[in-house]
Design a protein around this motif. Structure first.
Motif, short mmCIF file in Angstrom:
data_model
loop_
_atom_site.label_atom_id
_atom_site.label_comp_id
_atom_site.label_asym_id
_atom_site.label_seq_id
_atom_site.Cartn_x
_atom_site.Cartn_y
_atom_site.Cartn_z
N GLY A 283 37.21 32.49 37.24
CA GLY A 283 37.09 33.78 36.57
C GLY A 283 36.58 34.89 37.47
O GLY A 283 36.56 36.07 37.07
N GLU A 284 36.15 34.55 38.68
CA GLU A 284 35.64 35.57 39.60
C GLU A 284 36.75 36.55 39.97
O GLU A 284 37.86 36.15 40.32
CB GLU A 284 35.11 34.90 40.87
N ILE A 285 36.47 37.83 39.87
CA ILE A 285 37.41 38.87 40.31
C ILE A 285 37.10 39.17 41.77
O ILE A 285 36.03 39.69 42.10
CB ILE A 285 37.28 40.15 39.46
N THR A 286 38.03 38.82 42.65
CA THR A 286 37.76 38.96 44.08
C THR A 286 38.13 40.34 44.61
O THR A 286 37.71 40.72 45.69
CB THR A 286 38.52 37.89 44.88
N SER A 287 38.93 41.09 43.87
CA SER A 287 39.24 42.46 44.26
C SER A 287 39.78 43.21 43.05
O SER A 287 40.33 42.59 42.13
CB SER A 287 40.25 42.50 45.41
N MET A 288 39.66 44.52 43.06
CA MET A 288 40.22 45.36 42.01
C MET A 288 40.53 46.72 42.64
O MET A 288 39.64 47.38 43.17
CB MET A 288 39.25 45.51 40.85
N LYS A 289 41.78 47.12 42.58
CA LYS A 289 42.20 48.39 43.19
C LYS A 289 43.01 49.20 42.18
O LYS A 289 43.79 48.63 41.40
CB LYS A 289 43.04 48.13 44.44
N LYS A 290 42.84 50.49 42.24
CA LYS A 290 43.58 51.38 41.36
C LYS A 290 44.71 52.05 42.13
O LYS A 290 44.49 52.64 43.20
CB LYS A 290 42.66 52.45 40.77
N ARG A 291 45.92 51.94 41.63
CA ARG A 291 47.10 52.52 42.26
C ARG A 291 47.26 53.98 41.84
O ARG A 291 46.71 54.41 40.81
CB ARG A 291 48.34 51.73 41.86
N PRO A 292 48.01 54.77 42.61
CA PRO A 292 48.23 56.19 42.24
C PRO A 292 48.81 56.38 40.84
O PRO A 292 48.58 57.40 40.20
CB PRO A 292 49.20 56.68 43.32
N GLU B 204 45.59 49.32 37.43
CA GLU B 204 44.45 48.66 38.08
C GLU B 204 44.83 47.21 38.34
O GLU B 204 45.10 46.45 37.41
CB GLU B 204 43.21 48.73 37.19
N ILE B 205 44.87 46.84 39.62
CA ILE B 205 45.37 45.52 40.03
C ILE B 205 44.21 44.71 40.58
O ILE B 205 43.60 45.07 41.59
CB ILE B 205 46.49 45.65 41.09
N GLY B 206 43.91 43.63 39.87
CA GLY B 206 42.81 42.77 40.27
C GLY B 206 43.28 41.39 40.65
O GLY B 206 44.39 40.97 40.31
N TYR C 1 47.02 37.54 39.98
CA TYR C 1 46.79 38.96 39.81
C TYR C 1 46.72 39.29 38.33
O TYR C 1 47.51 38.81 37.53
CB TYR C 1 47.91 39.76 40.47
N VAL C 2 45.73 40.11 37.96
CA VAL C 2 45.64 40.64 36.60
C VAL C 2 45.78 42.16 36.71
O VAL C 2 45.10 42.79 37.51
CB VAL C 2 44.32 40.24 35.91
N ILE C 3 46.69 42.71 35.92
CA ILE C 3 47.04 44.13 36.06
C ILE C 3 46.80 44.84 34.75
O ILE C 3 47.34 44.45 33.71
CB ILE C 3 48.52 44.29 36.49
N TYR C 4 45.96 45.88 34.78
CA TYR C 4 45.65 46.68 33.60
C TYR C 4 46.43 48.00 33.66
O TYR C 4 46.41 48.69 34.68
CB TYR C 4 44.16 47.00 33.53
#
Length: 412
Positions: free
Chosen positions: A92-101, A105-107, A403-406
């Motif tokens: 369940g650890e989220i190792t990264s989370m980035k927001k695209r233009p 939000e891609i984690g 990858y989990v994408i919001y």
């Protein structure tokens, strides 16, 4: 139960085990540790049957030592499980989370592998180690131990099953294949529909067989032709301690020193001192320069320098400089564990940077390449490959990512 049904049950269970929360997993592991100690007499009885067969079959003493279980070793196994329970749960650890233009939000999230198959030889401690690491990471395990340890493994798995039943968890979270037929083992290597990853743990023959025959993705654990390089600037007493420990503390393990590499400038002093320290316990197979410095010893062949003896035998190679030492080691090693004994900072850094191995030591014994010693509680094996996992494999090595994408209505 036939093999396909066993594997099907494991696959069905993986979705149940993956959903268990950390507290439940830790509770089961602590109860398992206690149950193994409670059932130690039954486990030792099973182990005695295995040892009896081993002696009848003239199994080498070093392998009998690997097979042996007693109260002290069962306590060590239980302590390993307790340590695994005390570690952070990586699932369940989220190792990264980035927001695209575009606002997405891609984690990246740690998830279980699924069904982990492990094929191993006469090492009953592996049975408990594999279960604890797999269970903590939400994985199901299928165990194919060697016939030499069958009764030991069955007794350990029965203790695990008692705990699983008491907690209403499917016993197929930990399954042992009792059929010792080689055909069954080969069939297991091809159960790609049900098993997500396969890990061999044993000698070179076993590992080669799995790599060559499996259709399941394999994490390759390796044999250990480990070296200690004694540099010209070393502390001689430290070097003697390290070489003696790495070679003799336990001979039948993959992190024991099998080959000694010595700088030519110190062979006059170091090699006689080492021979005196070892006191005829180890057969020394030497190149010509080192042979001339010893009272006893035999001439080494080229094959000696690439051999994992798992015995009281060690090869010795004399080198002109650190570059020759590194070249010799990289040519002959198995990518496991290598050590330099030196007080020269530049040489230490050069060795650490240029040696191609999973674990590289400066001024320490190779015997520390071990999941317990690295603080992992236990290990599922020591990977000598370079994909996904390398070195002692603890909890993180038994996870994958997804990858989990919001979004909020984005379309492309």
């Amino acid at each position: 139960m036939d093999l396909i049904e066993l594997c099907k049950n494991a696959k069905e269970s993986k979705y149940i085990i993956a959903k268990l929360d950390t507290n439940t997993k830790n509770k089961v592991l602590l109860e398992t540790a206690a149950k193994l100690i409670e059932d130690s007499k039954d486990i030792i009885k099973g182990n005695e049957l295995d040892l009896k067969r081993a002696k009848e079959n003239n199994m080498p003493e070093s392998l009998q030592d690997r097979l042996l279980l007693n109260e002290e070793r069962i306590e060590a196994i239980a302590e390993g499980i307790r340590q695994v329970a005390s570690l952070d749960d990586p699932i369940g650890e989220i190792t990264s989370m980035k927001k695209r233009p575009n606002g997405l939000e891609i984690g990246k999230k740690r998830v279980p592998m699924g069904v982990v198959g492990v094929i191993y030889e006469a090492r009953p401690n592996v049975t408990a180690d594999v279960f604890s690491l797999c269970f903590k990471t939400g994985n199901v395990c299928i165990l194919k131990g060697g016939s030499d340890a069958l009764d030991s493994n069955k007794a350990i798995v029965e203790s695990i099953h008692k705990v699983l039943r008491a907690n209403n968890i499917p016993e197929s979270a930990c399954t042992i294949i009792e059929d010792t037929n080689r055909k069954t083992t080969t069939e297991f290597m091809k159960m790609k529909e049900y098993v997500d990853v396969l890990i061999p743990r044993g000698g070179a023959g076993l590992i080669r067989s799995v790599v060559e025959n499996a259709t399941i993705p394999v994490i390759e654990t390796g044999t250990g032709n480990c070296h200690v390089y004694v540099d010209s600037t070393c502390d001689l007493n430290m070097a003697l301690d390290i070489v003696e420990n790495a070679k003799t503390q336990r001979i039948g393990v993959c992190n024991a020193c099998e080959s000694l590499v010595v700088h030519k400038d110190i062979i006059d002093e170091f090699l006689p001192a080492l021979e005196n320290r070892l006191n005829n316990r180890v057969e020394l197979r030497c190149d010509e320069r080192s042979l001339n410095k010893l009272k006893k010893g035999i001439k080494a062949t080229e094959e000696d320098y690439s051999t994992e003896y798992l015995d009281y035998i060690m090869s010795i190679k004399t080198v002109e400089n650190i570059d020759e030492a590194i070249s010799h080691i990289n040519k002959n090693n198995t990518g496991h564990s290598e050590s330099i004994v030196s007080n020269n900072y530049d040489n230490v850094q050069k060795f650490l940077n240029e040696i191609d191995a999973a674990c590289v030591y400066a001024n320490a014994s190779t015997r520390f390449t071990d999941g317990f010693e690295f603080g992992f509680g236990a290990e599922i094996g020591i990977s000598t490959q370079k994909l996904h996992a390398r070195g002692p494999m603890g909890l993180e090595a038994l996870t994958s990512t997804k990858y989990v994408i919001y979004g909020n209505g984005q379309i492309r």
